[in-house]
Design an enzyme around this catalytic site. Structure first.
Site, PDB file in Angstrom:
ATOM      1  N   GLY A  21      10.328 -12.025 -12.096  1.00 17.51           N
ATOM      2  CA  GLY A  21       9.182 -11.697 -11.279  1.00 17.51           C
ATOM      3  C   GLY A  21       9.459 -11.830  -9.796  1.00 17.51           C
ATOM      4  O   GLY A  21      10.589 -12.001  -9.355  1.00 17.51           O
ATOM      5  N   THR A  22       8.368 -11.797  -9.021  1.00 14.80           N
ATOM      6  CA  THR A  22       8.492 -11.839  -7.567  1.00 14.80           C
ATOM      7  C   THR A  22       8.441 -13.254  -7.023  1.00 14.80           C
ATOM      8  O   THR A  22       8.637 -13.460  -5.820  1.00 14.80           O
ATOM      9  CB  THR A  22       7.337 -11.039  -6.943  1.00 14.80           C
ATOM     10  OG1 THR A  22       6.097 -11.592  -7.383  1.00 14.80           O
ATOM     11  CG2 THR A  22       7.422  -9.578  -7.363  1.00 14.80           C
ATOM     12  N   GLY A  23       8.145 -14.258  -7.869  1.00 17.59           N
ATOM     13  CA  GLY A  23       8.001 -15.620  -7.373  1.00 17.59           C
ATOM     14  C   GLY A  23       6.655 -15.837  -6.707  1.00 17.59           C
ATOM     15  O   GLY A  23       6.513 -16.720  -5.858  1.00 17.59           O
TER      16      GLY A  23
ATOM     17  N   LEU B 293       3.883   1.538  -1.246  1.00 19.94           N
ATOM     18  CA  LEU B 293       4.548   1.691  -2.540  1.00 19.94           C
ATOM     19  C   LEU B 293       3.577   2.131  -3.628  1.00 19.94           C
ATOM     20  O   LEU B 293       3.976   2.794  -4.578  1.00 19.94           O
ATOM     21  CB  LEU B 293       5.196   0.367  -2.956  1.00 19.94           C
ATOM     22  CG  LEU B 293       6.457  -0.038  -2.203  1.00 19.94           C
ATOM     23  CD1 LEU B 293       6.914  -1.416  -2.657  1.00 19.94           C
ATOM     24  CD2 LEU B 293       7.570   0.968  -2.421  1.00 19.94           C
TER      25      LEU B 293
ATOM     26  N   GLY C   2       3.568 -15.844  -8.687  1.00 21.61           N
ATOM     27  CA  GLY C   2       2.539 -16.286  -9.634  1.00 21.61           C
ATOM     28  C   GLY C   2       1.988 -17.653  -9.317  1.00 21.61           C
ATOM     29  O   GLY C   2       0.768 -17.851  -9.259  1.00 21.61           O
ATOM     30  N   LEU C   3       2.853 -18.646  -9.096  1.00 25.90           N
ATOM     31  CA  LEU C   3       2.376 -20.003  -8.822  1.00 25.90           C
ATOM     32  C   LEU C   3       1.730 -20.095  -7.442  1.00 25.90           C
ATOM     33  O   LEU C   3       0.797 -20.881  -7.244  1.00 25.90           O
ATOM     34  CB  LEU C   3       3.535 -20.998  -8.940  1.00 25.90           C
ATOM     35  CG  LEU C   3       4.073 -21.223 -10.356  1.00 25.90           C
ATOM     36  CD1 LEU C   3       5.241 -22.187 -10.340  1.00 25.90           C
ATOM     37  CD2 LEU C   3       2.965 -21.744 -11.273  1.00 25.90           C
TER      38      LEU C   3
ATOM     39  N   ARG D 270       7.538 -18.905 -21.622  1.00 19.89           N
ATOM     40  CA  ARG D 270       8.826 -18.336 -21.213  1.00 19.89           C
ATOM     41  C   ARG D 270       9.929 -19.390 -21.210  1.00 19.89           C
ATOM     42  O   ARG D 270      11.061 -19.114 -21.627  1.00 19.89           O
ATOM     43  CB  ARG D 270       8.677 -17.708 -19.835  1.00 19.89           C
ATOM     44  CG  ARG D 270       9.974 -17.141 -19.265  1.00 19.89           C
ATOM     45  CD  ARG D 270       9.741 -16.590 -17.879  1.00 19.89           C
ATOM     46  NE  ARG D 270      10.983 -16.092 -17.291  1.00 19.89           N
ATOM     47  CZ  ARG D 270      11.100 -15.656 -16.041  1.00 19.89           C
ATOM     48  NH1 ARG D 270      10.038 -15.645 -15.252  1.00 19.89           N
ATOM     49  NH2 ARG D 270      12.254 -15.225 -15.585  1.00 19.89           N
TER      50      ARG D 270
ATOM     51  N   ARG E 119      11.683 -19.160  -6.311  1.00 15.25           N
ATOM     52  CA  ARG E 119      12.045 -19.277  -7.718  1.00 15.25           C
ATOM     53  C   ARG E 119      13.019 -20.449  -7.860  1.00 15.25           C
ATOM     54  O   ARG E 119      13.728 -20.788  -6.914  1.00 15.25           O
ATOM     55  CB  ARG E 119      12.701 -17.981  -8.228  1.00 15.25           C
ATOM     56  CG  ARG E 119      11.789 -16.769  -8.107  1.00 15.25           C
ATOM     57  CD  ARG E 119      12.512 -15.519  -8.570  1.00 15.25           C
ATOM     58  NE  ARG E 119      12.747 -15.549 -10.001  1.00 15.25           N
ATOM     59  CZ  ARG E 119      13.544 -14.684 -10.634  1.00 15.25           C
ATOM     60  NH1 ARG E 119      14.207 -13.784  -9.938  1.00 15.25           N
ATOM     61  NH2 ARG E 119      13.706 -14.746 -11.937  1.00 15.25           N
TER      62      ARG E 119
ATOM     63  N   HIS F   5       0.825  -1.199   0.000  1.00 17.90           N
ATOM     64  CA  HIS F   5       0.000   0.000   0.000  1.00 17.90           C
ATOM     65  C   HIS F   5       0.863   1.254   0.000  1.00 17.90           C
ATOM     66  O   HIS F   5       0.558   2.242  -0.668  1.00 17.90           O
ATOM     67  CB  HIS F   5      -0.929   0.004   1.219  1.00 17.90           C
ATOM     68  CG  HIS F   5      -2.113  -0.907   1.059  1.00 17.90           C
ATOM     69  ND1 HIS F   5      -3.148  -0.643   0.182  1.00 17.90           N
ATOM     70  CD2 HIS F   5      -2.423  -2.088   1.652  1.00 17.90           C
ATOM     71  CE1 HIS F   5      -4.047  -1.608   0.250  1.00 17.90           C
ATOM     72  NE2 HIS F   5      -3.637  -2.512   1.122  1.00 17.90           N
TER      73      HIS F   5
END
Length: 592
Positions: free
Chosen positions: A545-547, A374, A549-550, A491, A535, A372
């Protein structure tokens, strides 16, 4: 910023040199055609202009500092004024005598290079030369000295100087504002990027002793400190002990061992607020050591367990003094350090299982709060970048490049913040599913259509096959799950590869498979691939990415009552999503 100013000044000087070539050509080609003039003197004037113009071009190309370029500009400007004054006198025998009309041009070049000083000097010198030459024409050639004509020309010189000076003053102000905005944007983007890296370190690094050094490394390029130290109050030893320290490789100065209750560290703890000291040698609370150099220092108290027990300090040698902007950013970094120390306290005071649960809760709350925090500055940055982008025709090439880079970084950070917020919402069970019966072939078709462009760019083929009945799911959330799996497959699959997306009914469950031809997932890492911020080992040093998504996909599938996992596919990876099969009501069939 200094480089941009130098390059802009060099472009101005080169543009003036091009105009000067035109003046030399007029003198050499047209000068001899004027009546009553000496061709030899006209050629001398033209060659003089050519020679000092060449010298100016060479000097401009070799200059590497603004101070050096200013000297070249002053010399060439003086040459312009003297050349025009000489031309006025040389062409005075011409009955029509229009050389003085070039005066406003030289006055304008003075405004571009030296502001009010340049316009005033050019107007005074050229005005005086004009009057003296007009008087000489009257005495030497009998051309009448007409006061009203003289006054009119001098007025034109003066008005030109006033008008151009005003325009250039406004232009310089706009340029200063633009440069300031670009500088602030560069600083804010760099801050947000460093904080994002530091936040990820706090959230992902398991060993507490590794967190603080890595956080300090992440923000060092932005805060440009020489030394960063975390002092903790050691009651047993009666002093402030150094818990962590990061300094330059050649910095052999040992950190001070200050007794409890004395010095700037004690002041920061007592006042329980950040302190910025411009020069520690001028602060009465500081106890200097022999031979110590003047330094600027920031101290931020760290609250652990609800009370300030440690202090985060940054040090920088003068004259590079810390600013209020540095103090603001230091407060955010200190929050990350304090969170790390709080985590260590929880590990020490609770059993392992209790500490892990509490740490996970605090981490989620912390990530939600940071996300929030950021989002607001990122919105401001994005708005400012959009405003700058609309003014692209007024920006330099370097400025446009910087704005483009800033926009890409801001977009990437915005996506990362969005993922952090979504994880926090899922963790707090704030996501509600809006279920409906969705045909499987339609669902897979939407996913394929959304990723065709990305696959085509890598010359990959998406194969879709569905024999499954409709699914009772939240359409948008299931598209999010499958989209994440398909984008990962694109990817990691090689160019020209095939990605297979299938759906089939297995007993009382519908299985959705996404299979690629990439390197696959090592068996020892499959168990943790759906954990937050994880990751693969091979990708940890690659920006990405931030790791999350999954982890988001796993939570959404579980909200549907299903499961998600990875199967051994030989070559490549095979992700499998299972969703309980719900019979389609008769009215849904009728609608379909």
């Amino acid at each position: 910023m200094a480089d941009r100013v130098l390059l802009e000044a060099q472009r101005v000087e080169r543009a003036i040199c091009r105009v000067r070539w035109g003046a030399a050509a007029l003198s050499l080609l047209l000068g001899p055609l004027f009546p009553n003039l000496s061709p030899a003197l006209v050629y001398v004037l033209g060659l003089w202009v050519v020679l000092y113009n060449l010298a100016t071009l060479v000097a401009v190309g070799r200059t590497r500092t603004r101070k050096g370029l200013a000297g070249v500009a002053r010399a060439s400007f003086a040459g312009d004024i003297l050349s025009l004054a000489a031309a006025m006198f040389l062409f005075s025998a011409d009955p029509l005598w229009t050389t003085y009309l070039l005066g406003p041009l030289v006055i304008t070049t003075g405004a571009f290079r030296f502001g009010t000083t340049g316009t005033s000097a050019a107007a005074v010198v050229l005005g005086s030369a004009y009057m003296l030459t007009a008087f000489y024409r009257d005495r030497a050639f009998g051309f009448p000295f007409v006061p009203e004509r003289i006054l009119f020309t001098l007025s034109v010189y003066g008005l030109t100087a006033l008008l151009v000076d005003r325009v250039m003053r406004d232009a310089r102000q706009l340029r200063a504002e633009r440069e300031g905005l670009i500088t602030r944007l560069e600083r804010r983007v760099a801050e947000d990027a460093a904080l994002a890296v530091a936040t990820r370190v706090v959230a992902t690094v398991a060993a507490p002793d590794e967190v603080i050094p890595r956080v300090l490394h992440a923000i060092r390029t932005v805060l440009r400190f020489d030394r960063a130290t975390v002092f903790v109050a050691d009651e047993e030893r009666g002093e402030y002990r150094v818990l962590h320290r990061l300094a330059a490789d050649d910095d052999l100065v040992l950190p001070p061992q200050a007794p409890l209750g004395r010095g700037l560290v004690a002041a920061a703890l007592d006042e329980d607020r950040p302190i910025l000291v411009p020069n520690v040698l001028e602060d009465a609370r500081y106890e200097p050591r022999e031979g110590e150099r003047a330094r600027s220092v920031i101290l931020v108290p760290l609250r652990v367990g609800g009370r300030p027990i440690a202090v985060f300090t940054l040090s920088r040698a003068l004259p590079d003094e810390f600013t209020p902007e540095d103090l603001r950013l230091s407060g955010a970094v200190a929050g990350l350090v304090a969170q790390t120390l709080e985590n260590q306290r929880l590990f020490a005071e609770a059993s392992e299982a209790q500490a892990l649960r509490e740490l996970d809760r605090l981490k989620d709350e912390f990530l939600a709060a940071v996300s929030h925090e950021l989002r607001t500055p990122l919105t401001v940055v994005a708005g400012a970048l959009e405003l700058l982008g609309r003014q692209g025709h007024t920006l330099t090439e370097q400025a446009r490049t910087l704005v483009g880079q800033a926009e890409r970084h801001a977009q990437r950070l915005t996506r990362s913040v969005g993922e952090l917020l979504e994880v926090a919402q899922l963790q707090e069970a704030k996501v509600q599913l809006d279920r409906e019966f969705v045909p499987c072939d339609a669902l897979l078709g939407e996913v394929t259509a959304a990723h065709e462009a990305l696959a085509d760019a890598r010359r990959q083929r998406l194969e879709v096959r569905s024999t499954a009945p409709p699914l009772y799911v939240d359409r948008r959330r299931m598209l999010q799950v499958l989209g994440n799996l398909v984008s990962n497959a694109i990817r990691y699959s090689p160019e020209g590869g095939t990605i297979r997306i299938t759906a089939a009914l297995r007993d009382v469950q519908v299985e959705l498979e996404v299979r690629d031809e990439g390197p696959g997932i090592p068996p020892e890492e499959r168990e943790h691939v759906f954990d937050k911020f994880v990751r693969l080992r091979r990708d940890r040093d690659v920006p990405g990415g931030t790791g999350l998504g999954l982890a988001i996909a796993k939570t959404l599938v579980e909200l549907h009552g299903g499961t998600i996992g990875v199967r051994d596919a030989g070559a490549g990876a095979c992700f499998v999503v299972t969703i309980p099969h719900e019979p389609v009501p008769a009215e849904a069939h009728a609608i379909g």
